[in-house]
Scaffold this active site. Structure first.
Site, mmCIF file in Angstrom:
data_model
loop_
_atom_site.group_PDB
_atom_site.id
_atom_site.type_symbol
_atom_site.label_atom_id
_atom_site.label_comp_id
_atom_site.label_asym_id
_atom_site.label_seq_id
_atom_site.Cartn_x
_atom_site.Cartn_y
_atom_site.Cartn_z
ATOM 1 N N SER A 432 35.765 34.166 46.387
ATOM 2 C CA SER A 432 35.283 35.376 45.723
ATOM 3 C C SER A 432 34.354 36.164 46.625
ATOM 4 O O SER A 432 34.001 37.290 46.320
ATOM 5 C CB SER A 432 34.585 35.014 44.405
ATOM 6 O OG SER A 432 33.611 34.035 44.636
ATOM 7 N N HIS A 453 42.354 35.464 44.240
ATOM 8 C CA HIS A 453 41.060 35.239 43.586
ATOM 9 C C HIS A 453 41.264 34.930 42.107
ATOM 10 O O HIS A 453 41.628 35.792 41.316
ATOM 11 C CB HIS A 453 40.174 36.487 43.764
ATOM 12 C CG HIS A 453 38.840 36.347 43.126
ATOM 13 N ND1 HIS A 453 38.124 37.413 42.639
ATOM 14 C CD2 HIS A 453 38.074 35.265 42.872
ATOM 15 C CE1 HIS A 453 36.986 36.990 42.127
ATOM 16 N NE2 HIS A 453 36.942 35.680 42.247
ATOM 17 N N GLU A 465 43.293 38.334 41.201
ATOM 18 C CA GLU A 465 43.322 39.398 42.210
ATOM 19 C C GLU A 465 44.045 38.841 43.437
ATOM 20 O O GLU A 465 43.691 37.754 43.915
ATOM 21 C CB GLU A 465 41.898 39.812 42.601
ATOM 22 C CG GLU A 465 41.163 40.573 41.505
ATOM 23 C CD GLU A 465 39.725 40.932 41.906
ATOM 24 O OE1 GLU A 465 39.362 42.104 41.786
ATOM 25 O OE2 GLU A 465 38.968 40.036 42.332
ATOM 26 N N ASN A 503 34.357 41.776 41.031
ATOM 27 C CA ASN A 503 32.953 41.459 41.320
ATOM 28 C C ASN A 503 32.201 42.668 41.863
ATOM 29 O O ASN A 503 30.987 42.776 41.725
ATOM 30 C CB ASN A 503 32.847 40.274 42.284
ATOM 31 C CG ASN A 503 33.135 38.969 41.552
ATOM 32 O OD1 ASN A 503 33.095 38.931 40.329
ATOM 33 N ND2 ASN A 503 33.440 37.917 42.283
#
Ligand code: 3HC
Length: 711
Positions: A432, A453, A465, A503
């Site tokens: 991440s 991800h 992702e 994120n």
């Protein structure tokens, strides 16, 4: 070409629905006209004594009303008419003088199930492809072609509400148990069973064979008695208000429709159903949910490679390296959903054992919830194996690496994997925080390396992702996107930029939550304000769940990458210095006792040197958190971190639970208008600092009247 065709088998007419050129059957205006005309003919045909209704599609019965048609209607009157026409057509089936047997295989949803409910006898297959359900509330609607009335009458208030209010589907076996269908058969004998049933019904009369579900004592008490039903409605209403936070009107309206249908009956029930259907259909919530339905469907066909000609490879065996919580979750989800062989590797046997147990626990959860049978559980468990070396990796098609977040370690695992696997094996790194390009740098086949991800817990979080590195080939991207989908995930392809998409937009939101706590905003007030906005959990709860140490690490990476704008608050560092990592060590912003959360840990305020006081209004809290996220989303979108606003909004909804009824952050900017967003950001910047300086793209959009989506 017509959708309905009629053939004769003795005195039974077989009515086959096969909408030309479409992957699924839908009930659109033309199909409804064809039904009316076929019924008129069959009513008069003296040679026909019974009807079997079946689908001509191999694996779908009927996916419901044509949702596309809804997008062309705008007024209450139009929607009420649409619903009324559906009710009238289905009443014609229910009143038809000759028995109608419906043979169901594959999805039988929404208007499709409502149609089946209006037939005289229902048979469905026991195939896992068969699902019967009323998903209308997921589109912000209610079953509007008689379903809100017919299902409760057939299976009782409790069972029907369970399906209608959650928009749930049931497999054949459960549908049979509930009494939604009269017979359950293997797909190979569906047609012959339906023909036999039609013949029997033609001889003995429509009412003779219909099976009534057993109600049991609770059924008599709660379903078959008006006082008992009142208790059921009251309990459902209470639960709904808690669950929807008042943001989703559809389940509440559906509950009312069921109540009116059961308590006042016939004409009044149907009139109420169509009025409520129309009222819901014109809401902004329903429009947003329908947009999400189409966006998610469009994503399902997009393999992210930018070229339609590139097709994904089929994967049969995968390796997972790192058997911690993530690795075990990936392994368990892969066997459960993609049904592939999984080889789980770690450095010590004990770790491998723990990882395999974690993966098996996912399967056990499905068994417990009856999502799989005992036999399926045995078969899927047998697909899992473990190792401490690379034995068995000589045949894997894909390796997903989920080791500790450390660049050198990840690079070493990549090099070792490339040495132990065939040239065609793809290497996907689950990270991440580390740039994929850096991990991929030492690769000897960089066209087969990318990032994947996952979100934690892997089996429950719906988003993945996929992050190509500079040299990743289109085929590798398409294959991994396809595999992510086989895992049951919604997949977005994002640019290799710090924090990727999810994120990235979460960081300023979490930072702002930290600043507010540092100012003395009570923790519960913060969390409550954001759940009222529509998030499933508030930011502080999220931090406790994800792990405060994990949040701190991600926050530091983002600060290093983007500088002052993403400076974290000092709250997180103070918590970590005090040994507080969140739920996982039982010490976070909240108190935990034997795994259960018991309330805010007041000692946190002492630790931070603040006195909690509700001095900041909920409106200001909401504005600071949400506008920080909207601004970052606009910046990231302008840097092409996502390929389209659609991907960005779907990523936010499925990745962080951005409220679906708001359509996603970019859609929200469109709804507010870029000019208003810029003006609020400027105000926030003058009060709280330059971190709120509006994104250049937003300012441009404000000047030009630009939007992310066509207006
Ligand atoms: N209306 C319009 N289009 C539909 C549709 C529907 N009800 N159901 C599916 N489609 C379209 C999809 O958009 C997709 O179109 P595309 O190929 O142009 O992108 C295509 O059919 C194939 O669908 P999927 O890719 O989703 O196919 P899957 O095999 O993965 O899934 C399915 C099939 C389970 C039927 C899934 O499509 C689904 O869940 N459909 C929606 C079901 C639904 O919500 N029904 C309720 C409709 S509202 C209603 O009936 C109101 C009534 O009460 C009056």
């Amino acid at each position: 070409m017509s959708a309905l065709s009629t053939t004769l088998d003795g005195a039974t007419a077989i009515l086959t629905l096969d909408l030309p050129g479409e992957p699924v059957n839908k009930l659109n205006a033309e199909v409804k006209r064809e039904f009316e005309s076929a019924l008129a003919t069959l009513r008069e045909d003296a040679n026909v004594r019974a009807i079997v209704l079946i689908s001509g599609k191999p694996d779908t019965f009927i996916a419901g009303a044509d949702i596309e048609e809804f997008t062309r209607l705008t007024t209450l009157v139009e929607f009420e008419r649409l619903s009324g026409e559906g009710q009238v057509l289905l009443q014609q089936l229910a009143d038809f003088p000759k028995p109608i047997v419906v043979a169901i295989h594959g999805p039988c949803l929404g208007g499709g199930l409502e149609l089946a409910l209006a037939c005289h006898y229902r048979i469905c297959t026991d195939s896992p492809k068969t699902q019967l359900g009323l998903p209308e509330v997921q589109l912000g609607l209610l079953p509007g072609a008689g379903g809100s009335n017919r299902l409760p009458r057939l299976i009782g208030a409790r069972a029907a509400l369970d399906i209608i209010l959650a928009g749930k589907s049931e497999r054949g076996q459960k549908a049979f148990r509930l009494g939604m269908v009269d017979e359950l058969v293997p797909v190979s004998i569906l047609r012959s069973t339906a023909l036999a049933a039609a013949e029997r019904l033609a001889q003995s009369g429509i009412r003779s064979m219909v099976r009534r579900p057993k109600t049991g004592f609770m059924g008599l008490l709660l379903d078959r008695n008006p006082l008992g039903r009142r208790i059921v409605y009251a309990a459902a209403r209470k639960q709904l208000l808690k669950k929807t936070g008042g943001h989703y009107p559809a389940p509440v309206a559906a509950l009312e429709a069921v109540e009116v249908g059961l308590e006042r009956g016939g004409a009044e029930g149907y009139a109420f159903e169509r009025r409520k259907f129309a009222e819901l259909a014109i809401t902004d919530v329903s429009r947003k949910l329908i947009q999400i339905f189409f966006a998610t469907n469009a994503l399902k066909k997009d393999f992210g490679a930018g070229m339609d000609s590139v097709r994904p490879r089929t994967l049969e065996r995968i390796g997972v390296i790192g058997s911690g919580f993530m690795g075990a979750g990936i392994a368990g989800t892969a066997v459960a959903n993609a049904v592939v062989d999984v080889r789980l590797k770690d450095t010590e046997l004990q770790k491998v054992g723990r990882g395999l147990k974690g993966a098996i626990d996912i399967l056990k959860g499905r068994l417990k919830r009856r999502r799989i049978t005992k036999q399926e559980f045995e078969r899927l468990s047998a697909l899992l194996s473990g190792t401490t070396d690379f034995s068995g990796f000589g045949r894997v098609d894909l390796v997903i690496e989920a080791v500790f977040e450390d660049l050198e370690l990840k690079r070493r695992v990549l090099r070792e994997t490339e040495a132990a696997t065939p040239d065609t094996t793809i290497f996907a790194t689950n990270t991440s925080t580390i740039p994929i390009a850096q991990i991929a740098a030492p690769s000897i086949r960089p066209e087969r390396v990318l990032g994947m991800h996952f979100f934690s817990p892997v089996d429950r979080m719906p988003l993945v992702e996929v992050i190509p590195a500079p040299k990743t080939s289109a085929e590798t991207i398409a294959t991994v996107v396809g595999f992510g989908r086989k895992l049951g995930k919604t997949v977005i392809v994002v640019h290799d930029s710090p924090g990727f998409w999810v994120n990235r937009i979460l960081t300023p939101y979490m930072n702002e939550a930290g600043f507010l706590v540092a100012e003395g905003t009570p923790i519960e007030q913060l969390d409550r304000t954001m759940t009222r906005f529509g998030f499933p959990v508030g930011p502080i709860t999220l931090l406790d769940e994800v792990g405060i140490d994990v949040g701190a690490k991600a926050g530091a990476v983002m600060h290093a990458a983007f500088g002052e704008r993403l400076t974290p608050s000092n709250v997180v560092a103070k918590m970590i210095a005090d040994g507080r990592f969140g739920r996982k060590n039982g010490r976070g912003f909240y108190h935990y006792h034997e795994g259960e959360r018991t309330g805010v840990d007041e000692k946190v305020y002492d630790l931070l040197g603040v006195r909690p006081k509700e001095t900041t209004s909920p409106e200001t809290i909401e504005q600071r958190l949400i506008y920080a996220m909207l601004n970052e989303a606009a910046m990231a979108e302008s840097e092409a971190v996502v390929r389209s606003p659609r991907d960005g909004d779907i990523g936010a909804i499925f990745g962080i639970g951005f409220p679906p009824f708001r359509g996603g952050p970019l859609r929200m900017i469109d709804d507010l208008g870029a000019a208003r967003v810029v003006s609020v950001l400027k105000d926030l910047a003058s009060t709280y600092g330059s971190r709120f300086t509006p994104a250049t793209k937003l300012v441009e959009m404000a000047d030009s009247g630009g939007r992310y989506y066509p207006g």
